[in-house]
Design an enzyme around this catalytic site. Structure first.
Site, short mmCIF file in Angstrom:
data_model
loop_
_atom_site.label_atom_id
_atom_site.label_comp_id
_atom_site.label_asym_id
_atom_site.label_seq_id
_atom_site.Cartn_x
_atom_site.Cartn_y
_atom_site.Cartn_z
CE LYS A 193 -10.81 -22.90 -5.54
NZ LYS A 193 -10.87 -24.20 -6.23
CE1 TYR A 196 -12.03 -21.75 -2.47
CE2 TYR A 196 -12.92 -19.61 -3.05
CZ TYR A 196 -12.90 -20.97 -3.21
OH TYR A 196 -13.75 -21.57 -4.11
#
Ligand SMILES: NC(=O)c1ccc[n+]([C@@H]2O[C@H](COP(=O)([O-])OP(=O)(O)OC[C@H]3O[C@@H](n4cnc5c(N)ncnc54)[C@H](O)[C@@H]3O)[C@@H](O)[C@H]2O)c1
Length: 250
Positions: free
Chosen positions: A160, A156
């Site tokens: 991002k 993740y």
């Protein structure tokens, strides 16, 4: 101050959480809002947009599917004539340590959070280039470079962080055609999503570390998105706006 009458706003992952709050707030500003998601809840958000005073077009869109993104953009132009704003909000946040994570786990997070941002951007660009106007807002995360957050979010975090890098470079490419691209870097926002990947103690610990002493509200994220999507934000591009109650300061 912000006039979205006759503006056309496409939101990915608009069926719940931050995306739903964002779509609804654009509706309150009188915008034509294209609510897209993989979940059926998008229909109720379309109704909320209309109740708030906007016009809604609701479409299924899996952001990993570039051709589907192109088709939604075509429907949008057929219905509303243009696309002024794209909010790349769709995202997933499964947890796994690096050792347990399979290559498929890794790839799925990258495909939705990072490649999905590219796919939808690429799909709207021909229209925005023709209009010589566009606002693209990408939703990153404090975990994408500002804070470690958790050892179980490395896929993740990579996705991002990638969104921020994409934003900075693409903004240079898009600027001459009147198109801005910015990122929002949220801290912990109360959409129920954090509860799925964190214990109550972890959430309370993060709240304790947050100078304003609470999680953020999805409406507070939506307000920041509306600003970056507005006409007066024309001179802001390639930027990452941190909306985190100060957690990354400490
Ligand atoms: N909630 C937080 O604390 C927080 C913090 C930082 C960043 N973010 C980011 O904000 C965004 C929204 O998060 P949220 O908290 O509202 O989460 P959420 O789970 O409530 O909403 C995410 C939406 O994305 C949709 N989605 C998932 N896979 C998709 C796909 N392949 N194609 C299209 N849509 C898909 C989901 O159906 C869902 O409606 C995400 O990108 C998330 O990473 C959230």
């Amino acid at each position: 101050m912000f006039d979205f009458e006759n503006r056309v706003v496409m939101v990915t992952g608009g069926g719940q959480g931050i995306g739903a709050a964002t779509a609804t707030l654009f509706g309150e500003q009188g915008a034509n809002v294209v609510v897209t998601d993989v979940v059926e809840e998008r229909e109720a958000v379309g109704e909320a947009v209309e109740d708030a005073g906007g016009s809604a077009l609701v479409r299924e869109l899996d952001v990993t599917d570039y051709e589907q993104a192109q088709s939604v953009v075509k429907d949008t132009v057929d219905e509303f004539g243009r696309v002024d704003v794209l909010v790349n909000n769709a995202g997933i946040f499964p947890t796994a340590g690096v050792d347990e994570m399979t290559p498929e786990d890794w790839q799925r997070v990258i495909d939705i959070n990072l490649t999905g941002t590219f796919n939808c951007t690429k799909a709207v660009l021909p229209v925005m280039r023709d209009q010589e106007y566009g606002r693209i807002v990408n939703i990153s995360s404090a975990s994408g470079g500002k804070i470690g957050w958790s050892g179980e979010l490395s896929h993740y975090a990579a996705s991002k962080g990638g969104v921020v890098g994409f934003t900075r470079s693409a903004a240079i490419d898009l600027g001459p055609d009147g198109i801005t691209m910015n990122a929002i870097v949220p801290g912990m926002i109360d959409t129920g999503a954090a509860e799925e990947v964190s214990t109550d103690e972890e959430i309370q610990g993060a709240v304790n570390m947050t100078p304003v002493g609470r999680q953020g509200d999805p409406d507070e994220l939506a307000a920041a998105i509306v600003y970056l999507a507005s006409e007066p934000a024309a001179f802001v591009t390639g930027e990452s706006l941190v909306v985190d109650g100060g957690i990354t300061l400490v």
